[in-house]
Design a protein around this motif. Structure first.
Motif, PDB file in Angstrom:
ATOM      1  N   ARG A  52      11.553   8.043  -5.491  1.00  0.00           N
ATOM      2  CA  ARG A  52      11.723   8.245  -3.800  1.00  0.00           C
ATOM      3  C   ARG A  52      10.092   7.948  -3.444  1.00  0.00           C
ATOM      4  O   ARG A  52       9.668   7.669  -2.084  1.00  0.00           O
ATOM      5  N   ALA A  53       9.343   8.855  -4.460  1.00  0.00           N
ATOM      6  CA  ALA A  53       7.647   8.906  -3.812  1.00  0.00           C
ATOM      7  C   ALA A  53       7.112   7.952  -3.953  1.00  0.00           C
ATOM      8  O   ALA A  53       6.736   7.529  -2.751  1.00  0.00           O
ATOM      9  N   ALA A  54       7.583   6.724  -4.689  1.00  0.00           N
ATOM     10  CA  ALA A  54       6.270   5.392  -4.386  1.00  0.00           C
ATOM     11  C   ALA A  54       7.308   4.676  -3.412  1.00  0.00           C
ATOM     12  O   ALA A  54       6.354   3.951  -2.605  1.00  0.00           O
ATOM     13  N   GLU A  55       8.929   4.785  -2.948  1.00  0.00           N
ATOM     14  CA  GLU A  55       8.527   3.781  -1.119  1.00  0.00           C
ATOM     15  C   GLU A  55       7.543   4.855  -0.065  1.00  0.00           C
ATOM     16  O   GLU A  55       7.452   3.520   0.485  1.00  0.00           O
ATOM     17  N   LEU A  56       8.115   5.642  -0.502  1.00  0.00           N
ATOM     18  CA  LEU A  56       7.476   6.750   0.472  1.00  0.00           C
ATOM     19  C   LEU A  56       5.904   5.671   0.379  1.00  0.00           C
ATOM     20  O   LEU A  56       5.069   5.614   1.596  1.00  0.00           O
ATOM     21  N   TRP A  57       5.124   5.899  -0.218  1.00  0.00           N
ATOM     22  CA  TRP A  57       3.162   5.949  -1.121  1.00  0.00           C
ATOM     23  C   TRP A  57       3.633   3.974  -0.263  1.00  0.00           C
ATOM     24  O   TRP A  57       2.215   4.031   0.446  1.00  0.00           O
ATOM     25  N   GLU A  58       4.160   2.903  -0.965  1.00  0.00           N
ATOM     26  CA  GLU A  58       4.922   1.613  -0.045  1.00  0.00           C
ATOM     27  C   GLU A  58       4.047   1.731   1.260  1.00  0.00           C
ATOM     28  O   GLU A  58       3.453   1.188   2.017  1.00  0.00           O
ATOM     29  N   LYS A  59       5.257   2.501   2.319  1.00  0.00           N
ATOM     30  CA  LYS A  59       5.477   2.728   3.306  1.00  0.00           C
ATOM     31  C   LYS A  59       4.234   2.851   4.514  1.00  0.00           C
ATOM     32  O   LYS A  59       3.390   2.593   4.908  1.00  0.00           O
ATOM     33  N   ARG A  60       3.872   4.833   3.673  1.00  0.00           N
ATOM     34  CA  ARG A  60       2.477   5.150   4.357  1.00  0.00           C
ATOM     35  C   ARG A  60       1.541   4.898   4.129  1.00  0.00           C
ATOM     36  O   ARG A  60       0.188   5.147   4.780  1.00  0.00           O
ATOM     37  N   ILE A  61       1.328   4.138   2.695  1.00  0.00           N
ATOM     38  CA  ILE A  61      -0.889   4.478   2.195  1.00  0.00           C
ATOM     39  C   ILE A  61      -0.717   2.672   1.588  1.00  0.00           C
ATOM     40  O   ILE A  61      -1.684   2.575   1.673  1.00  0.00           O
ATOM     41  N   GLY A  62       0.359   2.102   1.301  1.00  0.00           N
ATOM     42  CA  GLY A  62       0.135   1.257   0.278  1.00  0.00           C
ATOM     43  C   GLY A  62       0.641   0.781  -0.584  1.00  0.00           C
ATOM     44  O   GLY A  62       1.594   1.928  -1.147  1.00  0.00           O
ATOM     45  N   PRO A  63       0.150  -0.181  -2.121  1.00  0.00           N
ATOM     46  CA  PRO A  63       0.810  -0.331  -3.183  1.00  0.00           C
ATOM     47  C   PRO A  63       0.976   0.743  -4.039  1.00  0.00           C
ATOM     48  O   PRO A  63       0.115   1.245  -4.301  1.00  0.00           O
ATOM     49  N   SER A  64       1.936   0.838  -4.583  1.00  0.00           N
ATOM     50  CA  SER A  64       3.019   2.334  -4.824  1.00  0.00           C
ATOM     51  C   SER A  64       2.386   2.303  -6.470  1.00  0.00           C
ATOM     52  O   SER A  64       3.207   3.458  -7.213  1.00  0.00           O
ATOM     53  N   THR A  65       2.359   1.233  -7.234  1.00  0.00           N
ATOM     54  CA  THR A  65       2.736   0.847  -8.713  1.00  0.00           C
ATOM     55  C   THR A  65       1.586   1.701  -9.382  1.00  0.00           C
ATOM     56  O   THR A  65       2.702   2.459 -10.675  1.00  0.00           O
ATOM     57  N   ALA A  66       0.768   1.550  -9.734  1.00  0.00           N
ATOM     58  CA  ALA A  66      -0.408   2.990 -10.683  1.00  0.00           C
ATOM     59  C   ALA A  66      -0.059   4.388  -9.977  1.00  0.00           C
ATOM     60  O   ALA A  66       0.185   5.043 -11.344  1.00  0.00           O
ATOM     61  N   MET A  67       0.083   4.951  -9.150  1.00  0.00           N
ATOM     62  CA  MET A  67       1.015   6.533  -8.445  1.00  0.00           C
ATOM     63  C   MET A  67       1.871   6.678  -9.051  1.00  0.00           C
ATOM     64  O   MET A  67       2.101   7.613  -9.747  1.00  0.00           O
ATOM     65  N   ALA A  68       3.330   5.587  -9.358  1.00  0.00           N
ATOM     66  CA  ALA A  68       4.656   5.764  -9.601  1.00  0.00           C
ATOM     67  C   ALA A  68       4.008   5.522 -10.745  1.00  0.00           C
ATOM     68  O   ALA A  68       4.534   6.667 -11.780  1.00  0.00           O
ATOM     69  N   ALA A  69       3.716   4.568 -11.726  1.00  0.00           N
ATOM     70  CA  ALA A  69       2.972   4.862 -13.151  1.00  0.00           C
ATOM     71  C   ALA A  69       2.622   6.008 -13.815  1.00  0.00           C
ATOM     72  O   ALA A  69       3.102   7.035 -14.879  1.00  0.00           O
ATOM     73  N   VAL A  70       1.438   6.451 -12.973  1.00  0.00           N
ATOM     74  CA  VAL A  70       0.549   8.450 -13.302  1.00  0.00           C
ATOM     75  C   VAL A  70       1.789   9.259 -13.162  1.00  0.00           C
ATOM     76  O   VAL A  70       1.711  10.331 -14.357  1.00  0.00           O
ATOM     77  N   THR A  71       2.519   9.254 -12.033  1.00  0.00           N
ATOM     78  CA  THR A  71       3.005  10.055 -12.286  1.00  0.00           C
ATOM     79  C   THR A  71       4.655  10.187 -13.058  1.00  0.00           C
ATOM     80  O   THR A  71       4.742  11.714 -13.887  1.00  0.00           O
ATOM     81  N   SER A  72       4.953   9.521 -13.378  1.00  0.00           N
ATOM     82  CA  SER A  72       6.145   9.115 -14.186  1.00  0.00           C
ATOM     83  C   SER A  72       5.640   9.524 -15.725  1.00  0.00           C
ATOM     84  O   SER A  72       5.790  10.325 -16.140  1.00  0.00           O
TER      85      SER A  72
END
Length: 167
Positions: free
Chosen positions: A13-33
């Motif tokens: 869910r955070a990755a979806e919101l990140w994509e919409k509001r900030i940009g690519p979320s791949t690294a953020m989702a991986a690090v958060t995981s």
């Protein structure tokens, strides 16, 4: 009390919101995981080692000494292998020594070097603690043996890239 699972993956869910509001979320989702899984692993390992009076750092030190040919290593070498600051190694050794699991010995040829030697009690504690952590798969539940190998390989790439080791 174990908390109830969420009805959705909060990282997805955070990755979806990140994509919409900030940009690519791949690294953020991986690090958060990775960070969340680290919490899960830490909790499982801590719970397995606590009855044995060990932290993971102290357990790692006992394993390292067990793996050494003579059952002893210079403190400097322990720090290098465990990738810890000398102060941290000293604290770990102090606690293990207070519990009778290791002893400090003078180096036979270098007066400036102190050897840390695992005791018989240390070997026995390492053995029972190993049964405990392997009994919970070191906290890595839900992965096959092959997936665990792949995870280790992937994480090694990150570690290599920051200079943890050379090939």
């Amino acid at each position: 009390m174990t908390p109830q699972p969420l009805p959705f993956d909060p990282i997805a869910r955070a990755a979806e919101l990140w994509e919409k509001r900030i940009g690519p979320s791949t690294a953020m989702a991986a690090v958060t995981s990775v960070m969340r899984v680290q919490q899960i692993i830490q909790s499982a390992v801590d719970a397995a080692l606590k009855p044995h009076g060990l932290t993971f750092a102290r357990y790692e030190a006992l394993v390292l000494l067990t793996f050494s040919k003579a059952g002893s290593l210079p403190m400097r070498v322990m720090g290098e292998r465990l990738q810890l600051h000398p102060t941290s190694v000293t604290n770990i050794v102090d606690r293990l020594e207070a519990d009778g699991l290791v002893r400090r010995n003078p180096h036979p040829t270098d007066r400036r070097t102190t050897l840390v030697e695992i005791t018989a009690d240390g070997r026995a504690r390492r053995e029972t603690a190993t049964e405990a952590v392997t009994g919970v798969d070191f906290g890595l539940r839900g992965l096959t043996e092959r997936q665990t190998e792949q995870l280790t390989d992937l994480l090694a790439k990150v570690r290599r890239a920051v200079g943890d080791f050379e090939d």
